[in-house]
Design a protein around this motif. Structure first.
Motif, PDB file in Angstrom:
ATOM      1  N   SER A  46      30.663  54.959  38.024  1.00 36.43           N
ATOM      2  CA  SER A  46      30.115  53.609  38.078  1.00 36.43           C
ATOM      3  C   SER A  46      29.840  53.200  39.519  1.00 36.43           C
ATOM      4  CB  SER A  46      31.098  52.611  37.456  1.00 36.43           C
ATOM      5  OG  SER A  46      30.695  51.285  37.722  1.00 36.43           O
ATOM      6  N   ILE A  47      28.768  52.489  39.730  1.00 38.29           N
ATOM      7  CA  ILE A  47      28.435  51.976  41.062  1.00 38.29           C
ATOM      8  C   ILE A  47      29.451  50.931  41.502  1.00 38.29           C
ATOM      9  CG2 ILE A  47      26.690  50.587  42.293  1.00 38.29           C
ATOM     10  CD1 ILE A  47      24.621  52.233  40.570  1.00 38.29           C
ATOM     11  N   ASP A 107      37.443  34.380  42.182  1.00 42.31           N
ATOM     12  CA  ASP A 107      37.924  35.695  41.772  1.00 42.31           C
ATOM     13  C   ASP A 107      36.883  36.741  42.178  1.00 42.31           C
ATOM     14  OD1 ASP A 107      38.954  37.939  40.623  1.00 42.31           O
ATOM     15  OD2 ASP A 107      38.873  37.203  38.550  1.00 42.31           O
ATOM     16  N   SER A 108      36.966  37.200  43.399  1.00 35.89           N
ATOM     17  CA  SER A 108      35.947  38.091  43.957  1.00 35.89           C
ATOM     18  C   SER A 108      35.850  39.407  43.195  1.00 35.89           C
ATOM     19  CB  SER A 108      36.232  38.357  45.439  1.00 35.89           C
ATOM     20  OG  SER A 108      37.573  38.763  45.624  1.00 35.89           O
ATOM     21  N   GLN A 109      36.945  39.895  42.662  1.00 35.22           N
ATOM     22  CA  GLN A 109      36.902  41.186  41.980  1.00 35.22           C
ATOM     23  C   GLN A 109      36.159  41.104  40.646  1.00 35.22           C
ATOM     24  OE1 GLN A 109      40.770  43.027  41.908  1.00 35.22           O
ATOM     25  NE2 GLN A 109      40.912  43.044  44.138  1.00 35.22           N
ATOM     26  N   SER A 110      36.304  40.004  39.935  1.00 35.39           N
ATOM     27  CA  SER A 110      35.543  39.839  38.690  1.00 35.39           C
ATOM     28  C   SER A 110      34.043  39.742  38.971  1.00 35.39           C
ATOM     29  CB  SER A 110      36.013  38.581  37.945  1.00 35.39           C
ATOM     30  OG  SER A 110      37.329  38.745  37.479  1.00 35.39           O
ATOM     31  N   ILE A 111      33.702  39.082  40.079  1.00 33.19           N
ATOM     32  CA  ILE A 111      32.291  38.986  40.466  1.00 33.19           C
ATOM     33  C   ILE A 111      31.753  40.359  40.833  1.00 33.19           C
ATOM     34  CG2 ILE A 111      30.697  37.979  42.163  1.00 33.19           C
ATOM     35  CD1 ILE A 111      32.765  35.604  42.294  1.00 33.19           C
ATOM     36  N   ALA A 112      32.572  41.160  41.527  1.00 28.19           N
ATOM     37  CA  ALA A 112      32.171  42.530  41.853  1.00 28.19           C
ATOM     38  C   ALA A 112      31.968  43.359  40.586  1.00 28.19           C
ATOM     39  CB  ALA A 112      33.218  43.184  42.761  1.00 28.19           C
ATOM     40  N   ASP A 113      32.821  43.152  39.591  1.00 25.95           N
ATOM     41  CA  ASP A 113      32.656  43.854  38.309  1.00 25.95           C
ATOM     42  C   ASP A 113      31.296  43.532  37.694  1.00 25.95           C
ATOM     43  OD1 ASP A 113      35.177  44.924  38.543  1.00 25.95           O
ATOM     44  OD2 ASP A 113      36.132  43.533  37.145  1.00 25.95           O
ATOM     45  N   ALA A 114      30.943  42.253  37.698  1.00 28.32           N
ATOM     46  CA  ALA A 114      29.671  41.835  37.099  1.00 28.32           C
ATOM     47  C   ALA A 114      28.482  42.400  37.869  1.00 28.32           C
ATOM     48  CB  ALA A 114      29.598  40.307  37.051  1.00 28.32           C
ATOM     49  N   ILE A 115      28.584  42.437  39.202  1.00 23.05           N
ATOM     50  CA  ILE A 115      27.516  43.031  40.013  1.00 23.05           C
ATOM     51  C   ILE A 115      27.400  44.525  39.706  1.00 23.05           C
ATOM     52  CG2 ILE A 115      26.826  43.631  42.374  1.00 23.05           C
ATOM     53  CD1 ILE A 115      28.099  40.993  43.279  1.00 23.05           C
ATOM     54  N   ASP A 157      28.096  46.053  36.946  1.00 19.17           N
ATOM     55  CA  ASP A 157      27.439  46.230  35.640  1.00 19.17           C
ATOM     56  C   ASP A 157      25.919  46.143  35.772  1.00 19.17           C
ATOM     57  OD1 ASP A 157      29.869  46.529  34.379  1.00 19.17           O
ATOM     58  OD2 ASP A 157      30.011  44.451  33.705  1.00 19.17           O
ATOM     59  N   GLU A 158      25.456  45.156  36.546  1.00 22.63           N
ATOM     60  CA  GLU A 158      24.013  44.982  36.723  1.00 22.63           C
ATOM     61  C   GLU A 158      23.386  46.170  37.461  1.00 22.63           C
ATOM     62  OE1 GLU A 158      22.030  42.767  35.494  1.00 22.63           O
ATOM     63  OE2 GLU A 158      23.533  41.430  34.614  1.00 22.63           O
ATOM     64  N   LEU A 159      24.083  46.670  38.476  1.00 21.83           N
ATOM     65  CA  LEU A 159      23.535  47.796  39.237  1.00 21.83           C
ATOM     66  C   LEU A 159      23.586  49.091  38.431  1.00 21.83           C
ATOM     67  CD1 LEU A 159      24.793  47.104  42.877  1.00 21.83           C
ATOM     68  CD2 LEU A 159      22.560  46.618  41.863  1.00 21.83           C
ATOM     69  N   ASP A 160      24.602  49.227  37.581  1.00 24.49           N
ATOM     70  CA  ASP A 160      24.629  50.387  36.679  1.00 24.49           C
ATOM     71  C   ASP A 160      23.420  50.358  35.744  1.00 24.49           C
ATOM     72  OD1 ASP A 160      26.880  51.708  37.618  1.00 24.49           O
ATOM     73  OD2 ASP A 160      28.264  50.600  36.318  1.00 24.49           O
ATOM     74  N   GLN A 161      23.084  49.166  35.260  1.00 25.41           N
ATOM     75  CA  GLN A 161      21.903  49.033  34.402  1.00 25.41           C
ATOM     76  C   GLN A 161      20.626  49.362  35.168  1.00 25.41           C
ATOM     77  OE1 GLN A 161      21.684  48.463  31.090  1.00 25.41           O
ATOM     78  NE2 GLN A 161      23.920  48.611  31.073  1.00 25.41           N
ATOM     79  N   LEU A 162      20.561  48.911  36.419  1.00 27.89           N
ATOM     80  CA  LEU A 162      19.384  49.198  37.238  1.00 27.89           C
ATOM     81  C   LEU A 162      19.248  50.702  37.479  1.00 27.89           C
ATOM     82  CD1 LEU A 162      17.075  47.805  38.841  1.00 27.89           C
ATOM     83  CD2 LEU A 162      18.579  47.887  40.849  1.00 27.89           C
ATOM     84  N   ILE A 176      25.085  35.244  40.752  1.00 22.56           N
ATOM     85  CA  ILE A 176      25.206  36.207  41.843  1.00 22.56           C
ATOM     86  C   ILE A 176      24.798  37.622  41.410  1.00 22.56           C
ATOM     87  CG2 ILE A 176      26.796  37.305  43.458  1.00 22.56           C
ATOM     88  CD1 ILE A 176      26.069  34.418  44.169  1.00 22.56           C
ATOM     89  N   PRO A 177      25.308  38.139  40.278  1.00 19.44           N
ATOM     90  CA  PRO A 177      24.890  39.486  39.867  1.00 19.44           C
ATOM     91  C   PRO A 177      23.381  39.600  39.638  1.00 19.44           C
ATOM     92  CG  PRO A 177      26.833  38.789  38.642  1.00 19.44           C
ATOM     93  CD  PRO A 177      26.335  37.588  39.362  1.00 19.44           C
ATOM     94  N   ILE A 178      22.759  38.536  39.139  1.00 15.77           N
ATOM     95  CA  ILE A 178      21.318  38.544  38.900  1.00 15.77           C
ATOM     96  C   ILE A 178      20.570  38.630  40.222  1.00 15.77           C
ATOM     97  CG2 ILE A 178      19.395  37.207  37.939  1.00 15.77           C
ATOM     98  CD1 ILE A 178      21.482  35.934  36.027  1.00 15.77           C
ATOM     99  N   LEU A 179      21.047  37.880  41.226  1.00 12.59           N
ATOM    100  CA  LEU A 179      20.431  37.930  42.552  1.00 12.59           C
ATOM    101  C   LEU A 179      20.530  39.331  43.146  1.00 12.59           C
ATOM    102  CD1 LEU A 179      19.232  36.580  45.143  1.00 12.59           C
ATOM    103  CD2 LEU A 179      21.604  36.205  45.854  1.00 12.59           C
ATOM    104  N   VAL A 180      21.713  39.943  43.058  1.00 13.59           N
ATOM    105  CA  VAL A 180      21.910  41.276  43.639  1.00 13.59           C
ATOM    106  C   VAL A 180      20.982  42.287  42.974  1.00 13.59           C
ATOM    107  CG1 VAL A 180      23.546  43.155  43.990  1.00 13.59           C
ATOM    108  CG2 VAL A 180      24.289  40.788  44.295  1.00 13.59           C
ATOM    109  N   LYS A 181      20.910  42.250  41.652  1.00 15.77           N
ATOM    110  CA  LYS A 181      20.039  43.180  40.933  1.00 15.77           C
ATOM    111  C   LYS A 181      18.582  42.987  41.348  1.00 15.77           C
ATOM    112  CE  LYS A 181      18.986  44.848  36.258  1.00 15.77           C
ATOM    113  NZ  LYS A 181      19.240  44.638  34.812  1.00 15.77           N
TER     114      LYS A 181
END
Length: 393
Positions: A243-244, A263-271, A273-278, A359-364
């Motif tokens: 996983s990325i 909760d920075s780690q939960s936000i990192a998890d969500a990011i 997931d989005e990058l894995d999809q990308l 945030i995850p949407i922006l990163v993707k």
């Protein structure tokens, strides 16, 4: 070397705060060395080994990129350089006011040229000598590595192997990176790693600045055995490697830290997931996404535990009133970079404070745009984010 002289210097324990000293043998980590009180980057000139030396950097309130204090310091003068700095800061630094008890404030107060002149005076007067830094007999360690007959050829194994192994200077010997989510391993898992290291007869494991582990010496024939062992005993090391998410750096966040806001780690998890999809959408660019994801830094508060000030893309947790309601948000930072031509801390992007679920949407979106740019011309993610820092979002 003057045995124990540095370790028992009373001055070094009376700074008001701390003196951060870092070392790197790679230019890839030069930015990290540039934000230390004193940072050493390994360098070799005409066969002579030494260091490029930075000083006066730091992260947190009033983050600073340090200055190049010495372009080339012979390895024999390493302790001399450190002790000179200890003496200078003890004599001239503000060791009473905790908010000012860091080297960068002294450099700022004196001006770098004035500070450098004074430092070189201290350096010239210092007499401590460490001599040549002893070499480690890696060839002996290589000869002692265990070899195996096991074979593995699954798609998952080949992907894991491709991501985790890097060639070394020794024939049939690789270094192995173990991607550890958030850098967290239980005591039981550490015991399992210890057993693995005994099984393959390798003596060293190292922690990296990106919250991962490296086994620097592994015989290639041992890779299938290691994969099977980890899959059975610590499977998350394998899944997080693939996983990325395993590349993204986040602090412990509000669930642990008393001053954490988000909760920075939960936000990192969500990011992740989005990058894995990308990566599934653009499999030809998966390696690039994986490599550049390490440039994402997430901090649950304005402190610098995740290294946001040096991040090409970073986020800091806060709360903001939106429509009279207090909302969990993050401030976006872009553009941290250090090259020969550009030296810049990350920029706080004006008015780009987003609810955490955006945030995850922006990163993707940023990574998708970056991949499209790569189809036109070659550019690093760091340079790309530096160029985008002034855009309207």
């Amino acid at each position: 070397m003057v045995e124990n002289e540095v370790f028992f210097m009373d001055k070094a324990f009376d700074f008001g705060r701390k003196l951060k000293i870092g070392f790197s043998n790679s230019l890839d980590d030069e930015f990290v060395m540039a934000v230390q009180d004193m940072g050493f980057v390994a360098k070799e000139i005409n066969g002579e080994k030494g260091f490029k030396v930075y000083c006066g950097g730091g992260m947190g309130r009033g983050s600073k990129i340090g200055h190049v204090l010495i372009e080339f310091l012979p390895e024999t003068d390493l302790l001399r350089a450190v002790k000179a700095l200890i003496n200078l800061f003890y004599d001239r630094g503000d060791r009473v006011n905790r908010m000012q008890a860091r080297l960068r404030f002294l450099v700022e107060k004196m001006g770098f040229e004035g500070f450098k002149k004074l430092y070189l005076d201290y350096f010239e007067k210092e007499t401590i000598v460490n001599g040549k830094i002893p070499k480690i007999d890696y060839e002996k360690k290589v000869r002692e590595l265990k070899q195996f007959d096991e074979i593995e050829n699954s798609e998952t194994f080949n992907l894991w192997k491709d991501i985790c192994t890097k060639e070394t200077k020794f024939k049939d010997i690789v270094s192995l990176v173990l991607y550890v989510k958030n850098g967290d391993l239980s005591a039981k898992d550490i015991e399992k790693l210890y057993i693995l290291m005994k099984d393959i007869n390798t003596p060293t494991i190292r922690a990296t600045i990106n919250q991962n582990l490296v086994i620097p010496l592994v015989h290639k024939s041992a890779i299938p055995y290691i994969y099977k062992y980890l899959s059975e005993t610590i499977p998350e090391i394998v899944t997080e490697t693939i996983s990325i998410r395993g590349q993204i750096r986040a602090c412990v966040g509000a669930k642990v830290c008393m001053i954490g806001v988000q909760d920075s780690q939960s936000i990192a998890d969500a990011i992740g997931d989005e990058l894995d999809q990308l990566a599934k959408e653009f499999p030809q660019y998966r390696k690039i996404i994986f490599k550049e994801a390490k440039n994402i830094r997430i901090s649950g508060c304005p402190s610098s535990c995740a290294g946001v000030p040096v991040a090409p893309l970073g986020f800091i947790g806060l709360k903001k009133k939106i429509n009279d309601k207090l909302v969990d948000c993050m401030q976006v930072y872009m553009g941290g970079i250090l090259t020969d031509s550009i030296q810049s801390l990350a920029f706080e992007i004006p008015n780009l404070i987003l609810p955490i679920d955006e945030i995850p949407i922006l990163v993707k979106s940023l990574f998708r745009d970056y991949l499209e740019i790569l189809q036109v011309y070659d550019i690093t993610f760091s340079n790309y984010m530096y160029e985008r820092r002034l855009e309207e979002f």
